[in-house]
Design a protein around this motif. Structure first.
Motif, short mmCIF file in Angstrom:
data_model
loop_
_atom_site.label_atom_id
_atom_site.label_comp_id
_atom_site.label_asym_id
_atom_site.label_seq_id
_atom_site.Cartn_x
_atom_site.Cartn_y
_atom_site.Cartn_z
N LEU A 1 -1.09 -1.96 -5.94
CA LEU A 1 -2.47 -1.95 -5.38
C LEU A 1 -3.38 -3.32 -5.47
N THR B 1 2.39 1.79 -3.08
CA THR B 1 1.41 2.39 -4.27
C THR B 1 1.49 4.23 -3.96
N LEU C 1 -4.21 -5.37 -2.52
CA LEU C 1 -5.82 -5.98 -2.21
C LEU C 1 -6.02 -7.44 -2.47
N ALA D 1 -7.56 3.39 -1.05
CA ALA D 1 -6.85 2.06 -1.19
C ALA D 1 -6.64 1.53 0.39
N PHE E 1 1.00 -1.30 -0.06
CA PHE E 1 0.07 0.16 -0.06
C PHE E 1 0.91 1.19 -0.05
#
Length: 453
Positions: A409, A71, A413, A220, A68
């Motif tokens: 990302l 990102t 996820l 996110a 994360f």
């Protein structure tokens, strides 16, 4: 523009062919490997870390926090690399990365480790796309066709060999060296680039969007929290908040003077296909790198070193596939290179799921991983190279960082989502295979093919 619809740009004299260019290439390769390496190296070290520090329930967050933060770092660094130049962003990213690595090596608790992984991820997020933008400055498209396999293979090697090296360090030294080993390597890479590379002339009028990365990162982060096991009501609240942040992001980007991705690029099917391909390739790569070694250690009873070795067939397949990726891109466009690549990767992931479900043993699993890598190599590399080659120089940094951000990302996820099925490894691999098959279908239908000359 050649027959594939890919712009053949003129080279930028960032480092003259010869010793300087070889040094600059070596520097960015080292930086790419060491930053990618940290995305997965903790896989084989985590059982030992949690035994020493506790925090088993936070297992997935050691991965997701890094991805994360990477990102967010990617989203910020792309525009800065176009405005300030490649070298300042590279050195700032390397500094954050090395400080974060040193702090991770000194961590005394898993929550502390996660916090330091955020700092480390921000630096890695600045490094990874910047290294590829520098490589695009060093080589023309046709030259990159020869070296693309090396760069994508190096990135894949950093991700896939991470668990292997991490397992060896845990068994023969200490898990803390998993992080501390980055410091001398990173310093050496920075020194090489400092003496060999000079920034091309840059546009001073490039504006930087401050709120775009904040809103994108917030959306996110809330998505990740919504995937964390816990109270259902809190997860739903995070999911709703993530949708709200996403709505604000879209609204802001429509009015922003310097959006994360310029509107003219959003109309390019190659860029949109690259974004979709980046998310799918990151989801598959990082989920395999996170959960395959854990499957090997928990259900197979293998050592951390053997669990890391299990991912080597995926690396070898990635390297072989990447070698043909650019040739497929030039010959048939992204529809051929990415669409077929993801279809092959989906077959490999499905085979791995069957091997886990039916207990076919390690050889069958390794065969599935090899096929997976063979398809993922061309799919991932051309999902980046296609959009990158279409963008003018002053947009190349932001295009590269956007595709890279979606890759990270997708990984963060997917790792978090599969944590909801923790312990059910065959189901995890089957979900990854299904999503990869969907990506193959989408790109086969929507990605640009070979343009008529």
């Amino acid at each position: 523009m050649d027959g594939s619809g890919i712009t053949v740009e003129q080279p930028l004299v960032s480092a003259r062919p010869g010793t300087a260019r070889r040094m600059a290439t070596g520097a960015v390769l080292l930086a790419l490997v060491v930053s990618a390496f940290e995305g997965t190296v903790v896989t084989s070290a985590m059982p030992t870390i949690t035994r020493e520090l506790g925090g088993q329930h936070l297992y997935s967050w050691v991965f997701s926090a890094f991805l994360f933060a990477s990102t967010v770092g990617v989203l910020i660094s792309g525009k800065l690399a176009d405005r300030l130049g490649r070298k300042p962003v590279f050195f700032a990213g390397m500094g954050l990365f090395l400080v974060g690595s040193a702090l991770c090596g000194l961590a005394q608790s898993v929550p502390g480790l996660i916090a330091f992984r955020v700092l480390q991820g921000l630096g890695a997020g600045a490094l990874q796309p910047t290294t590829l933008v520098i490589s695009a400055d060093l080589y023309t498209l046709r030259e990159r066709a020869a070296v693309q396999g090396i760069f994508t293979g190096a990135w894949g090697a950093g991700n896939v060999v991470g668990p292997l090296i991490g397992g060896w360090l845990v068994m023969h030294a200490s898990w803390r060296w998993v992080f501390l080993v980055n410091v001398p390597v990173g310093l050496f890479a920075a020194a090489l680039l400092y003496f060999s590379y000079r920034d091309p002339p840059r546009r001073r009028d490039v504006q930087v969007d401050r709120w775009g990365p904040v809103l994108a990162g917030s959306s996110a982060a809330l998505l990740l929290f919504s995937l964390e096991p816990g109270a259902a009501s809190l997860r739903w609240l995070c999911a709703v908040a993530a949708v709200g942040a996403g709505f604000l992001l879209v609204r802001h980007q429509r009015k922003a003077a310097a959006p994360l991705l310029p509107g003219e690029l959003l109309k390019d099917p190659a860029v949109l296909s690259g974004i979709a391909g980046g998310m799918a390739s990151g989801a598959l790569l990082y989920s395999m790198a996170a959960w395959v070694p854990l499957w090997m250690t928990e259900q197979g009873g293998h050592t951390p070193l053997a669990a890391g070795l299990a991912l080597l067939p995926m690396l070898l397949g990635w390297s072989v596939g990447s070698t043909f990726g650019v040739k497929l891109l030039v010959r048939g466009g992204m529809r051929l290179s990415a669409g077929v690549g993801f279809a092959v990767a989906a077959v490999g992931a499905a085979w791995l799921a069957l091997a886990a479900a039916r207990g076919w043993g390690v050889p069958a699993a390794l065969a599935g991983l090899a096929v997976l890598g063979l398809g993922l190599g061309p799919a991932a590399s051309t999902s980046l190279l296609g959009p990158q080659s279409r963008a003018p120089w002053h947009h190349r940094g932001i295009v590269t960082s956007t595709v890279y951000a979606t890759r990270l990302l997708g990984g963060s996820l997917m790792v978090a989502a599969l944590a909801l099925a923790s312990g059910h490894f065959a189901l995890q691999f089957a979900i990854a295979a299904g999503l990869t098959a969907i990506a193959a279908l989408v790109l086969a239908l929507a990605a640009p093919g070979r343009a008529e000359a």
